[in-house]
Design an enzyme around this catalytic site. Structure first.
Site, mmCIF file in Angstrom:
data_model
loop_
_atom_site.group_PDB
_atom_site.id
_atom_site.type_symbol
_atom_site.label_atom_id
_atom_site.label_comp_id
_atom_site.label_asym_id
_atom_site.label_seq_id
_atom_site.Cartn_x
_atom_site.Cartn_y
_atom_site.Cartn_z
ATOM 1 C CE LYS A 61 20.693 95.012 59.189
ATOM 2 N NZ LYS A 61 21.822 94.920 59.704
ATOM 3 C CG ASP A 62 13.470 97.488 64.971
ATOM 4 O OD1 ASP A 62 13.499 96.688 66.014
ATOM 5 O OD2 ASP A 62 12.863 98.678 64.739
#
Length: 691
Positions: free
Chosen positions: A298-299
């Site tokens: 995930k970012d």
């Protein structure tokens, strides 16, 4: 189709699928403006358990199918082309994360002193170094394993709870008979104890010398191995094979139960990369990063929720460490026993709660906050969202795929690796950013001095990849061979990231060229996916990932099919370059060949044997869709604190009172995307601007 030329990201072409005007705005102004919640394989958000569904494309006949594509979601590279970022060996664990920076540096100095004494012919005797006390037995085991793998010539001894390290006398004796590199590799081979494996020393034509090696091996390891000499290309070499019963000491029933324990949990992280979070958790729990499994990365600049499973850690023990991990920006919830690890790509998609602030039109003049301006912006927003809902968006890989904010992109590093230019790849890898932060200072020092040891001292402990590379460069040198070994010091998933970034760049350019030259209709020679699926229900299973589609399911469009409009643009696939993919049989096929030749890859086999990299390639749909969309347009006071948008579609609330005040507008968006899709690319199509 709209072409934008000004300020466009170089890695994402300026080509859109819809013709609406769009609007301007700021995203990620605050971390909590960008919330990503994973949707598991059963279609449920990992935080709430509420059922949701990833978007499905609609073909011309009205049939619907899932697109659980393999790809990357806001820096989520986990599933694309079987891409794996899991740290796969103890070598991928930075000792500073386990021992602490100070002790790790003392260990490095201790090793240097041992080697200096060996070069001067001195005996090290019983020279020891204390690594500290470790009350947790899992952490002790982790220290033993990581130290021996990093320095196979050392032996670790536990005098509970303290761990001490000293030179292995067996290693010193063997290194007098063979090269140090062979001795280290042999001790790693012995430490791994892989059943039915063997190790072969370099050819040796001196029979007396071979006899001495045989005697040493039989005297020290006779119960574990058997040795023999054999002819190898008219020369004689010694082969060592583990005996069938030469296995590690049988584990107790309790140890076996501990090894087989799996614990699932939901990780909420803020302003942290997934791999960085895993490194912190591994050090805290005393396990390896490879003991953690996850469905996707995930970012960093976001608030993210994702499922994870950790091995060898009980739910109770994980609960005990929650407070310590929370100090690092990680919150753990839904802690529960699990039966098995989590597989990469085992997710339906991601749910997004986004806030776009300071909305303005593309007009460029002064923007007033009166009712008329708000109504105009509301119309622009509604038109844009309706267009993207109906037509989808171009399924580009996002800028973060290529290393946003860096002076040199990851795709250029990947190109150098595919051309097997290891030295240039290393120098590109260490290109600093524009700022004067510690990592950039360390990178500049390396590029200016070629001194890996000094650069390692400057590199922060949190930069695990850079530190692994610098250690290898310090040990093996900065020439072609040393640079190749530096790349090999990274786990496979990290190495393959860079060639994949290059292939993603080519894919982005390919889809833009396809739309610009062949338009929005399906053309003869295009590739489409023809898998016939059963009628879908709300409880449908996750679709098969496209990079696993058999060639029989990839169909080449015929002239007759083009004339009668047998396929929709949403069914068109474009290949990511690799050694097993089929290319379109129209002008796009020639474009791929010319594009690769431009970069000197006209004869590339997409394999780098020296780095154990193989890129088979995959297929990616030209278009993507969002679903479960809701949105709100508000004044900044009303929208500044909320990431949710309720369930009311297209809700617009005007301010009351002083209508002449200059107040910016905020758009709150809520929607779902497949795991292969970038929310920033979706927003780019909606807003018609670079983000």
């Amino acid at each position: 189709m709209t072409m934008k030329q000004d300020g466009d990201a170089a890695s994402v072409p300026a080509c859109f699928i819809s013709n609406h005007e769009g609007f301007l705005g700021n995203i990620k102004k605050f971390i909590r403006d960008f919330v990503v919640t994973e949707i598991d394989a059963d279609g449920r958000q990992v935080t709430t358990g509420a059922a949701t569904h990833a978007p499905r494309s609609t073909d011309k006949s009205g049939g619907r199918r899932d697109r659980n594509r393999q790809g990357s979601e806001e820096g989520d590279f986990a599933a694309d082309c079987r891409f794996d970022l899991t740290v796969s060996s103890p070598d991928g664990l930075d000792l500073s994360m386990v021992l602490g920076q100070g002790v790790s540096e003392q260990l490095e100095q201790f090793v240097v002193s041992l080697r200096d004494e060996a070069e001067e012919g001195e005996e090290s005797g019983r020279k020891e170094l204390s690594l500290g006390s470790f009350t947790d037995k899992y952490q002790r085991a982790n220290v033993h394993r990581a130290v021996r793998h990093r320095f196979p010539f050392l032996m670790t001894v536990t005098i509970q709870p303290e761990i001490r390290v000293r030179e292995d006398p067996d290693y010193r004796e063997l290194s007098q008979l063979v090269t140090e590199e062979e001795a280290e590799d042999f001790f790693r081979f012995m430490d791994a104890k892989v059943q039915d494996s063997s190790y072969t020393f370099h050819p040796d034509d001196n029979k007396e010398h071979r006899t001495a090696v045989h005697h040493f091996l039989n005297r020290r390891f006779g119960k574990l191995v058997e040795t023999k000499s054999f002819n190898q290309q008219e020369r004689t070499a010694i082969s060592v094979r583990l005996r069938e019963r030469g296995r590690p000491k049988k584990r107790s029933a309790e140890e076996r139960r501990e090894e087989d324990v799996y614990t699932a949990f939901t990780l909420c992280k803020e302003n942290l990369e997934t791999l960085e979070a895993i490194s912190y958790m591994a050090a805290t729990l005393g396990v390896l990063p490879s003991d953690f499994t996850y469905a996707g990365i995930k970012d960093k600049r976001a608030l993210t929720y994702q499922s994870m499973v950790v091995k060898k850690v009980s739910p109770q023990r994980l609960m005990e460490k929650r407070g310590e991990l929370e100090k690092r920006g990680m919150r753990l919830s839904h802690i529960r026993p699990a039966a098995e690890p989590l597989k990469l790509g085992r997710l339906r998609g991601n749910h997004f709660d986004l806030v776009v602030r300071d909305l303005k039109s593309h007009g460029g003049g002064e923007v007033h906050s009166g009712a008329e301006t708000r109504r105009r912006l509301a119309g622009l927003v509604e038109e844009a969202l309706q267009n993207v809902q109906v037509r989808g968006f171009v399924n580009y890989y996002g800028p973060q795929r290529f290393g946003t904010g860096q002076s040199v992109r990851s795709d250029l590093v990947g190109l150098a690796l595919l051309k097997e230019d290891m030295v240039n790849a290393v120098r590109l890898f260490f290109s600093p950013e524009d700022g004067d932060d510690p990592p950039s200072q360390a990178k500049r020092h390396f590029l200016q001095t070629d001194n890996a040891k000094e650069s390692l001292a400057l590199m922060p402990a949190s930069k695990a990849r850079e530190r692994l590379m610098l250690r290898a460069l310090n040990r093996y040198g900065t020439g072609p061979e040393g640079c190749a070994k530096a790349w090999l010091s990274l786990p496979h998933g990290m190495r393959v990231f860079y060639p994949h970034a290059y292939c993603s760049r080519v894919w982005n350019e390919a889809v833009a060229h396809r739309l610009a030259t062949l338009g929005h209709q399906v053309r003869t020679g295009d590739l489409v996916w023809t898998q016939q699926e059963a009628e879908q229900t709300d409880d449908c299973e996750a679709a098969r990932p496209l990079n696993a589609v058999a060639f029989s399911q990839i169909h080449v469009v015929t002239q007759a099919e083009e004339r009668r409009g047998a396929y929709a643009l949403a069914q068109v696939l474009l290949p990511m370059p690799g050694n097993t993919v089929r290319y379109p049989e129209n002008a796009m096929g020639a474009w791929y060949r010319e594009r690769l030749a431009t970069d000197g890859l006209d004869n590339c086999r997409f394999r780098v044997g020296g780095l154990k990299l193989n890129l088979p390639g995959c297929y990616r749909p030209l278009l993507a869709n969002l679903c479960n969309l809701s949105y709100r347009l508000q004044t900044c006071e009303e929208g500044a604190g909320g990431n949710g948008g309720g369930n009311s579609k297209g809700h617009f609330k005007a301010t009351t009172g002083d209508a002449e005040r200059h107040e910016s507008l905020t758009l709150t968006l809520n929607f779902d995307l497949d795991s292969s899709c970038y929310a920033t690319i979706c927003l780019r199509e909606i807003m018609k601007c670079d983000l």
